[in-house]
Write a protein that holds these residues in place. Structure first.
Motif, PDB file in Angstrom:
ATOM      1  N   ARG A  25      18.284 -54.355   9.184  1.00  0.00           N
ATOM      2  CA  ARG A  25      17.727 -53.141   9.795  1.00  0.00           C
ATOM      3  C   ARG A  25      16.479 -53.421  10.633  1.00  0.00           C
ATOM      4  NH1 ARG A  25      16.427 -47.413   6.712  1.00  0.00           N
ATOM      5  NH2 ARG A  25      15.820 -46.270   8.590  1.00  0.00           N
ATOM      6  N   GLN A  26      15.518 -54.076  10.058  1.00  0.00           N
ATOM      7  CA  GLN A  26      14.270 -54.343  10.780  1.00  0.00           C
ATOM      8  C   GLN A  26      14.524 -55.232  12.001  1.00  0.00           C
ATOM      9  OE1 GLN A  26      11.232 -56.210   8.397  1.00  0.00           O
ATOM     10  NE2 GLN A  26       9.620 -55.524   9.770  1.00  0.00           N
ATOM     11  N   TRP A  27      15.343 -56.220  11.848  1.00  0.00           N
ATOM     12  CA  TRP A  27      15.714 -57.131  12.947  1.00  0.00           C
ATOM     13  C   TRP A  27      16.363 -56.350  14.088  1.00  0.00           C
ATOM     14  CZ3 TRP A  27      15.631 -61.668  15.376  1.00  0.00           C
ATOM     15  CH2 TRP A  27      16.750 -62.143  16.042  1.00  0.00           C
ATOM     16  N   PHE A  28      17.353 -55.516  13.767  1.00  0.00           N
ATOM     17  CA  PHE A  28      18.043 -54.748  14.802  1.00  0.00           C
ATOM     18  C   PHE A  28      17.094 -53.787  15.501  1.00  0.00           C
ATOM     19  CE2 PHE A  28      22.235 -55.166  12.253  1.00  0.00           C
ATOM     20  CZ  PHE A  28      22.480 -56.402  12.809  1.00  0.00           C
ATOM     21  N   GLU A  29      16.254 -53.121  14.714  1.00  0.00           N
ATOM     22  CA  GLU A  29      15.362 -52.122  15.297  1.00  0.00           C
ATOM     23  C   GLU A  29      14.289 -52.750  16.185  1.00  0.00           C
ATOM     24  OE1 GLU A  29      14.055 -49.531  12.126  1.00  0.00           O
ATOM     25  OE2 GLU A  29      16.072 -48.676  11.915  1.00  0.00           O
ATOM     26  N   SER A  30      14.130 -54.055  16.101  1.00  0.00           N
ATOM     27  CA  SER A  30      13.210 -54.725  17.028  1.00  0.00           C
ATOM     28  C   SER A  30      13.882 -55.018  18.369  1.00  0.00           C
ATOM     29  CB  SER A  30      12.674 -56.021  16.403  1.00  0.00           C
ATOM     30  OG  SER A  30      13.665 -57.027  16.375  1.00  0.00           O
ATOM     31  N   HIS A  31      15.209 -54.815  18.444  1.00  0.00           N
ATOM     32  CA  HIS A  31      15.963 -55.119  19.664  1.00  0.00           C
ATOM     33  C   HIS A  31      16.703 -53.925  20.262  1.00  0.00           C
ATOM     34  CE1 HIS A  31      15.313 -59.415  19.232  1.00  0.00           C
ATOM     35  NE2 HIS A  31      15.658 -59.309  17.975  1.00  0.00           N
ATOM     36  N   ILE A  32      17.020 -52.946  19.422  1.00  0.00           N
ATOM     37  CA  ILE A  32      17.803 -51.792  19.880  1.00  0.00           C
ATOM     38  C   ILE A  32      17.252 -50.516  19.254  1.00  0.00           C
ATOM     39  CG2 ILE A  32      19.939 -53.074  20.335  1.00  0.00           C
ATOM     40  CD1 ILE A  32      20.943 -52.211  17.600  1.00  0.00           C
ATOM     41  N   GLU A  33      17.735 -49.404  19.734  1.00  0.00           N
ATOM     42  CA  GLU A  33      17.321 -48.089  19.229  1.00  0.00           C
ATOM     43  C   GLU A  33      17.663 -47.975  17.738  1.00  0.00           C
ATOM     44  OE1 GLU A  33      15.453 -44.555  20.010  1.00  0.00           O
ATOM     45  OE2 GLU A  33      15.875 -46.084  21.501  1.00  0.00           O
ATOM     46  N   PRO A  34      16.734 -47.481  16.910  1.00  0.00           N
ATOM     47  CA  PRO A  34      17.009 -47.352  15.473  1.00  0.00           C
ATOM     48  C   PRO A  34      18.077 -46.295  15.182  1.00  0.00           C
ATOM     49  CG  PRO A  34      14.741 -46.668  15.984  1.00  0.00           C
ATOM     50  CD  PRO A  34      15.392 -47.081  17.265  1.00  0.00           C
ATOM     51  N   ARG A  35      18.791 -46.535  14.110  1.00  0.00           N
ATOM     52  CA  ARG A  35      19.772 -45.556  13.641  1.00  0.00           C
ATOM     53  C   ARG A  35      19.041 -44.466  12.865  1.00  0.00           C
ATOM     54  NH1 ARG A  35      25.029 -47.246  14.115  1.00  0.00           N
ATOM     55  NH2 ARG A  35      25.468 -49.470  14.159  1.00  0.00           N
ATOM     56  N   ALA A  36      19.698 -43.337  12.726  1.00  0.00           N
ATOM     57  CA  ALA A  36      19.140 -42.245  11.925  1.00  0.00           C
ATOM     58  C   ALA A  36      19.056 -42.692  10.463  1.00  0.00           C
ATOM     59  CB  ALA A  36      20.025 -41.010  12.040  1.00  0.00           C
ATOM     60  N   PRO A  37      18.031 -42.255   9.737  1.00  0.00           N
ATOM     61  CA  PRO A  37      17.864 -42.667   8.328  1.00  0.00           C
ATOM     62  C   PRO A  37      19.089 -42.365   7.463  1.00  0.00           C
ATOM     63  CG  PRO A  37      15.895 -41.560   9.107  1.00  0.00           C
ATOM     64  CD  PRO A  37      16.929 -41.412  10.196  1.00  0.00           C
ATOM     65  N   GLU A  38      19.769 -41.258   7.713  1.00  0.00           N
ATOM     66  CA  GLU A  38      20.930 -40.896   6.884  1.00  0.00           C
ATOM     67  C   GLU A  38      22.105 -41.864   7.046  1.00  0.00           C
ATOM     68  OE1 GLU A  38      20.715 -38.184  10.497  1.00  0.00           O
ATOM     69  OE2 GLU A  38      19.332 -38.724   8.914  1.00  0.00           O
ATOM     70  N   PHE A  39      22.082 -42.683   8.080  1.00  0.00           N
ATOM     71  CA  PHE A  39      23.124 -43.700   8.252  1.00  0.00           C
ATOM     72  C   PHE A  39      23.097 -44.697   7.092  1.00  0.00           C
ATOM     73  CE2 PHE A  39      24.172 -48.025   9.593  1.00  0.00           C
ATOM     74  CZ  PHE A  39      25.475 -47.861  10.053  1.00  0.00           C
ATOM     75  N   TYR A  40      21.911 -45.001   6.574  1.00  0.00           N
ATOM     76  CA  TYR A  40      21.737 -46.081   5.601  1.00  0.00           C
ATOM     77  C   TYR A  40      22.058 -45.638   4.172  1.00  0.00           C
ATOM     78  CZ  TYR A  40      19.786 -48.612   9.478  1.00  0.00           C
ATOM     79  OH  TYR A  40      19.620 -49.223  10.691  1.00  0.00           O
ATOM     80  N   SER A  41      23.284 -45.178   4.000  1.00  0.00           N
ATOM     81  CA  SER A  41      23.820 -44.838   2.683  1.00  0.00           C
ATOM     82  C   SER A  41      25.315 -45.113   2.738  1.00  0.00           C
ATOM     83  CB  SER A  41      23.579 -43.358   2.362  1.00  0.00           C
ATOM     84  OG  SER A  41      24.355 -42.538   3.222  1.00  0.00           O
ATOM     85  N   LEU A  42      25.933 -45.220   1.596  1.00  0.00           N
ATOM     86  CA  LEU A  42      27.375 -45.474   1.578  1.00  0.00           C
ATOM     87  C   LEU A  42      28.119 -44.352   2.288  1.00  0.00           C
ATOM     88  CD1 LEU A  42      29.380 -47.574   0.715  1.00  0.00           C
ATOM     89  CD2 LEU A  42      29.570 -46.434  -1.494  1.00  0.00           C
ATOM     90  N   GLN A  43      27.715 -43.121   2.061  1.00  0.00           N
ATOM     91  CA  GLN A  43      28.352 -41.985   2.729  1.00  0.00           C
ATOM     92  C   GLN A  43      28.107 -42.040   4.238  1.00  0.00           C
ATOM     93  OE1 GLN A  43      27.414 -38.069   1.251  1.00  0.00           O
ATOM     94  NE2 GLN A  43      28.210 -37.073   3.076  1.00  0.00           N
ATOM     95  N   GLY A  44      26.878 -42.363   4.648  1.00  0.00           N
ATOM     96  CA  GLY A  44      26.561 -42.442   6.065  1.00  0.00           C
ATOM     97  C   GLY A  44      27.376 -43.498   6.780  1.00  0.00           C
ATOM     98  N   VAL A  45      27.514 -44.656   6.158  1.00  0.00           N
ATOM     99  CA  VAL A  45      28.300 -45.731   6.770  1.00  0.00           C
ATOM    100  C   VAL A  45      29.790 -45.378   6.763  1.00  0.00           C
ATOM    101  CG1 VAL A  45      28.999 -48.146   6.537  1.00  0.00           C
ATOM    102  CG2 VAL A  45      26.590 -47.525   6.362  1.00  0.00           C
ATOM    103  N   ALA A  46      30.268 -44.765   5.683  1.00  0.00           N
ATOM    104  CA  ALA A  46      31.676 -44.355   5.630  1.00  0.00           C
ATOM    105  C   ALA A  46      31.988 -43.338   6.737  1.00  0.00           C
ATOM    106  CB  ALA A  46      32.009 -43.775   4.254  1.00  0.00           C
ATOM    107  N   GLU A  47      31.078 -42.411   6.962  1.00  0.00           N
ATOM    108  CA  GLU A  47      31.270 -41.442   8.057  1.00  0.00           C
ATOM    109  C   GLU A  47      31.242 -42.136   9.413  1.00  0.00           C
ATOM    110  OE1 GLU A  47      28.196 -38.531   7.353  1.00  0.00           O
ATOM    111  OE2 GLU A  47      29.265 -37.695   5.619  1.00  0.00           O
ATOM    112  N   HIS A  48      30.365 -43.122   9.569  1.00  0.00           N
ATOM    113  CA  HIS A  48      30.290 -43.899  10.802  1.00  0.00           C
ATOM    114  C   HIS A  48      31.617 -44.632  11.046  1.00  0.00           C
ATOM    115  CE1 HIS A  48      28.691 -46.628  13.854  1.00  0.00           C
ATOM    116  NE2 HIS A  48      29.155 -47.632  13.136  1.00  0.00           N
TER     117      HIS A  48
END
Length: 173
Positions: A25-48
């Protein structure tokens, strides 16, 4: 690159993808737009994943993952906004920080180029990269992408737009 495998994202990838995204997460957010906080859960990733697979089914998204020898997700590669009528799509990729510098981004981008040309019959790919992300700009150049002229409709102040014509004879893939 024989030790790595690229395959389409699957609905069973939720836990492994969540681990990959949290780990980087920290690595990606130093290079690209951060994802919404709710993404970082099993449900959030499953919906993604469900959204990505719906996009694959409708023909406007091609999501893939890169796996190491242990079948652990160490990267992602996507064709986004596929427009078969216009013959173009946007590319995106992200590589695990621990696997960076091993040629995986180039490997993934070449796979996207192959899929764009052979599966989707596209004529052009576009990438948007933050100005400070020199590593990604090098990967794009290595694969034949060229910086596009500044265009207010397609770029932001912090991004550069790169384009690859798949119709050219000298495309690397």
């Amino acid at each position: 690159m024989d030790s790595f495998k690229v395959r389409e994202l699957q609905d069973t990838d939720a836990q492994a993808l969540l681990e990959f995204e949290v780990r980087n997460r920290q690595w990606f957010e130093s290079h690209i737009e951060p994802r919404a906080p709710e993404f970082y859960s099993l449900q959030g990733v499953a919906e993604h994943i469900a959204s990505c697979l719906g996009g694959l089914a409708s023909g406007n998204w091609h999501p893939m993952v890169i796996l190491d020898n242990d079948q652990r997700i160490i990267g992602r590669a996507n064709l986004k906004s596929i427009d078969t009528a216009a013959g173009c799509a946007e590319v995106g990729y992200r590589i695990d920080q621990q696997a960076a510098g091993q040629g995986l981004a180039t490997f993934a981008l070449k796979r996207l180029i192959h899929e764009a040309r052979n599966r989707w019959q596209l004529g052009q790919l576009v990438a948007f990269v933050y100005e400070q992300n020199l590593g990604s700009q090098k990967v794009l150049a290595r694969c034949g992408f060229l910086p596009a002229p500044d265009d207010a409709d397609h770029s932001t102040a912090n991004e550069r737009r790169f384009v690859l014509s798949l119709l050219a004879d000298d495309v690397t893939a």
